[in-house]
Design a protein around this motif. Structure first.
Motif, PDB file in Angstrom:
ATOM      1  N   ILE A  47       0.830  -1.210   0.000  1.00 32.19           N
ATOM      2  CA  ILE A  47       0.000   0.000   0.000  1.00 32.19           C
ATOM      3  C   ILE A  47       0.866   1.262   0.000  1.00 32.19           C
ATOM      4  N   PRO A  48       1.908   1.359   0.852  1.00 32.73           N
ATOM      5  CA  PRO A  48       2.768   2.551   0.786  1.00 32.73           C
ATOM      6  C   PRO A  48       3.452   2.716  -0.577  1.00 32.73           C
ATOM      7  N   GLU A  49       3.856   1.625  -1.199  1.00 35.08           N
ATOM      8  CA  GLU A  49       4.477   1.728  -2.529  1.00 35.08           C
ATOM      9  C   GLU A  49       3.475   2.218  -3.566  1.00 35.08           C
ATOM     10  N   THR A  50       2.242   1.785  -3.445  1.00 28.43           N
ATOM     11  CA  THR A  50       1.204   2.253  -4.363  1.00 28.43           C
ATOM     12  C   THR A  50       0.955   3.742  -4.186  1.00 28.43           C
ATOM     13  N   ILE A  51       0.889   4.175  -2.939  1.00 26.63           N
ATOM     14  CA  ILE A  51       0.692   5.601  -2.659  1.00 26.63           C
ATOM     15  C   ILE A  51       1.827   6.426  -3.281  1.00 26.63           C
ATOM     16  N   ALA A  52       3.045   5.972  -3.111  1.00 33.35           N
ATOM     17  CA  ALA A  52       4.191   6.684  -3.678  1.00 33.35           C
ATOM     18  C   ALA A  52       4.120   6.730  -5.200  1.00 33.35           C
ATOM     19  N   HIS A  53       3.688   5.625  -5.803  1.00 31.84           N
ATOM     20  CA  HIS A  53       3.564   5.539  -7.265  1.00 31.84           C
ATOM     21  C   HIS A  53       2.585   6.596  -7.778  1.00 31.84           C
ATOM     22  N   TYR A  54       1.446   6.718  -7.125  1.00 36.52           N
ATOM     23  CA  TYR A  54       0.428   7.671  -7.580  1.00 36.52           C
ATOM     24  C   TYR A  54       0.780   9.101  -7.219  1.00 36.52           C
ATOM     25  N   ARG A  55       1.405   9.296  -6.066  1.00 37.57           N
ATOM     26  CA  ARG A  55       1.800  10.651  -5.685  1.00 37.57           C
ATOM     27  C   ARG A  55       2.832  11.209  -6.662  1.00 37.57           C
ATOM     28  N   GLU A  56       3.772  10.386  -7.069  1.00 34.41           N
ATOM     29  CA  GLU A  56       4.795  10.826  -8.022  1.00 34.41           C
ATOM     30  C   GLU A  56       4.166  11.297  -9.330  1.00 34.41           C
ATOM     31  N   ARG A  57       3.043  10.676  -9.715  1.00 34.66           N
ATOM     32  CA  ARG A  57       2.383  10.986 -10.992  1.00 34.66           C
ATOM     33  C   ARG A  57       1.280  12.031 -10.841  1.00 34.66           C
ATOM     34  N   GLU A  58       1.027  12.476  -9.621  1.00 37.52           N
ATOM     35  CA  GLU A  58      -0.040  13.441  -9.333  1.00 37.52           C
ATOM     36  C   GLU A  58      -1.390  12.928  -9.813  1.00 37.52           C
ATOM     37  N   VAL A  59      -1.639  11.670  -9.517  1.00 39.43           N
ATOM     38  CA  VAL A  59      -2.899  11.016  -9.873  1.00 39.43           C
ATOM     39  C   VAL A  59      -3.581  10.564  -8.588  1.00 39.43           C
ATOM     40  N   GLY A  60      -4.798  11.019  -8.370  1.00 37.04           N
ATOM     41  CA  GLY A  60      -5.569  10.550  -7.229  1.00 37.04           C
ATOM     42  C   GLY A  60      -6.092   9.149  -7.493  1.00 37.04           C
ATOM     43  N   PHE A  61      -6.466   8.439  -6.423  1.00 41.62           N
ATOM     44  CA  PHE A  61      -6.934   7.072  -6.651  1.00 41.62           C
ATOM     45  C   PHE A  61      -7.838   6.579  -5.534  1.00 41.62           C
ATOM     46  N   VAL A  62      -8.680   5.629  -5.914  1.00 44.24           N
ATOM     47  CA  VAL A  62      -9.554   4.909  -4.994  1.00 44.24           C
ATOM     48  C   VAL A  62      -8.996   3.507  -4.835  1.00 44.24           C
ATOM     49  N   MET A  63      -8.783   3.076  -3.591  1.00 43.68           N
ATOM     50  CA  MET A  63      -8.202   1.752  -3.341  1.00 43.68           C
ATOM     51  C   MET A  63      -9.158   0.887  -2.542  1.00 43.68           C
ATOM     52  N   PHE A  64      -9.108  -0.413  -2.818  1.00 47.12           N
ATOM     53  CA  PHE A  64      -9.911  -1.394  -2.090  1.00 47.12           C
ATOM     54  C   PHE A  64      -9.262  -2.762  -2.218  1.00 47.12           C
ATOM     55  N   ALA A  65      -9.618  -3.638  -1.316  1.00 47.68           N
ATOM     56  CA  ALA A  65      -9.321  -5.064  -1.453  1.00 47.68           C
ATOM     57  C   ALA A  65     -10.633  -5.749  -1.825  1.00 47.68           C
ATOM     58  N   VAL A  66     -10.635  -7.078  -1.880  1.00 48.98           N
ATOM     59  CA  VAL A  66     -11.866  -7.825  -2.127  1.00 48.98           C
ATOM     60  C   VAL A  66     -12.027  -8.859  -1.024  1.00 48.98           C
TER      61      VAL A  66
END
Length: 287
Positions: A47-66
């Motif tokens: 999850i922290p790596e995903t946050i960093a990935h999107y922050r670097e690209r200035e893209v907001g996101f919705v996250m969930f598991a199943v």
């Protein structure tokens, strides 16, 4: 989340690695199969790596598991883990929860707690993985709660990459991903914004019909590269349904960079780009 500072909003991002719990051995088999199907990296980001990935690209996101514990026996990633990460990164991230409808009233109590105490902004259902018909009254109590709070809910539709190539498809029944099964839900719960995830193949036209017919039905375009979209997706986006389509990648299986690059070559009208990449999602999410 300041929309003006974002280049896009990805409404379909998966959490597949818990920061606290080890990888479930059954889930590992599904990850192996989906890695082969999507031709992606077997190592999934945290999850922290995903946050960093999107922050670097200035893209907001919705996250969930199943939460698919009843349908598969796979231990879920706790909704609270995702909600806590979203609360700490609210400028870039929003949390949706996933609750297996088989959990009945206990699931409804959990859902209410997640909304009121953890700031969850929507819900994710994956009927094929969760093993239920989305029109089954078993799920009605959960829908009633979501409708009461006027929150959105994402429903997986169409083919499932999860289970593809496994013996018996990993026990996954594709018929539960037929979009028209969600139509009764859209009728009964008009205050719940319903997002049909993916182009919905092989039932793409059902998704388009529902989005055209029901004001509370939208389509996210995740799970496929836009270069492989059925042609009617682009035709309806360029005509009657440009306000109903949402950018979703299905990260980490497809990255936002690759999806957006393919989108720009797929034949969508230029004036739709900002709406599909973030404007429609911002409106739906109340940003």
């Amino acid at each position: 989340m300041d929309v003006s500072r974002l280049k896009a909003i990805d409404i379909h991002v998966h959490a597949e690695v818990s920061c606290h719990d080890p990888e479930d051995p059954i889930f590992a088999e599904f990850l192996d199969a989906s890695t082969r199907y999507f031709k992606t990296d077997r190592r999934r980001p945290t999850i922290p790596e995903t946050i960093a990935h999107y922050r670097e690209r200035e893209v907001g996101f919705v996250m969930f598991a199943v939460d698919m514990e009843a349908g598969t026996g796979i231990r879920r990633i706790r909704n609270e883990e995702i909600a806590e990460a979203a609360a700490a990164n609210s400028d870039i991230m929003m949390a949706f929860a996933s609750i297996d409808p088989h959990k009945g009233k206990l699931g409804v109590i959990e859902a209410r707690d997640l909304i009121e105490k953890h700031g969850v902004k929507g819900f994710k259902f994956h009927p094929p993985l969760q093993g239920f018909d989305p029109s089954d009254r078993m799920a009605w109590p959960l829908y009633e709660l979501i409708n009461h709070y006027k929150l959105p809910a994402i429903f997986h539709t169409g083919h499932s990459g999860m289970g593809t190539g496994m013996p018996g498809g990993g026990g996954i029944r594709l018929r539960y991903g037929q979009p028209m099964l969600v139509d009764e839900v859209a009728v009964a719960f008009p205050e719940m914004k319903i997002i049909l995830a993916h182009p919905g193949w092989p039932w793409t036209d059902e998704s388009l019909s529902m989005a055209l017919h029901k004001p509370n039905v939208f389509i996210d375009l995740s799970g496929w590269s836009p270069k492989y979209f059925p042609p009617q997706i682009i035709r309806y986006a360029n005509s009657q349904l440009g306000h109903k389509f949402l950018f979703g990648s299905d990260f980490p299986l497809i990255t936002p960079d690759k999806w957006i690059a393919a989108y720009d070559e797929a034949g969508f009208k230029p004036e739709l780009r900002d709406r599909i990449l973030k404007g429609n999602a911002a409106t739906l999410l109340g940003l």
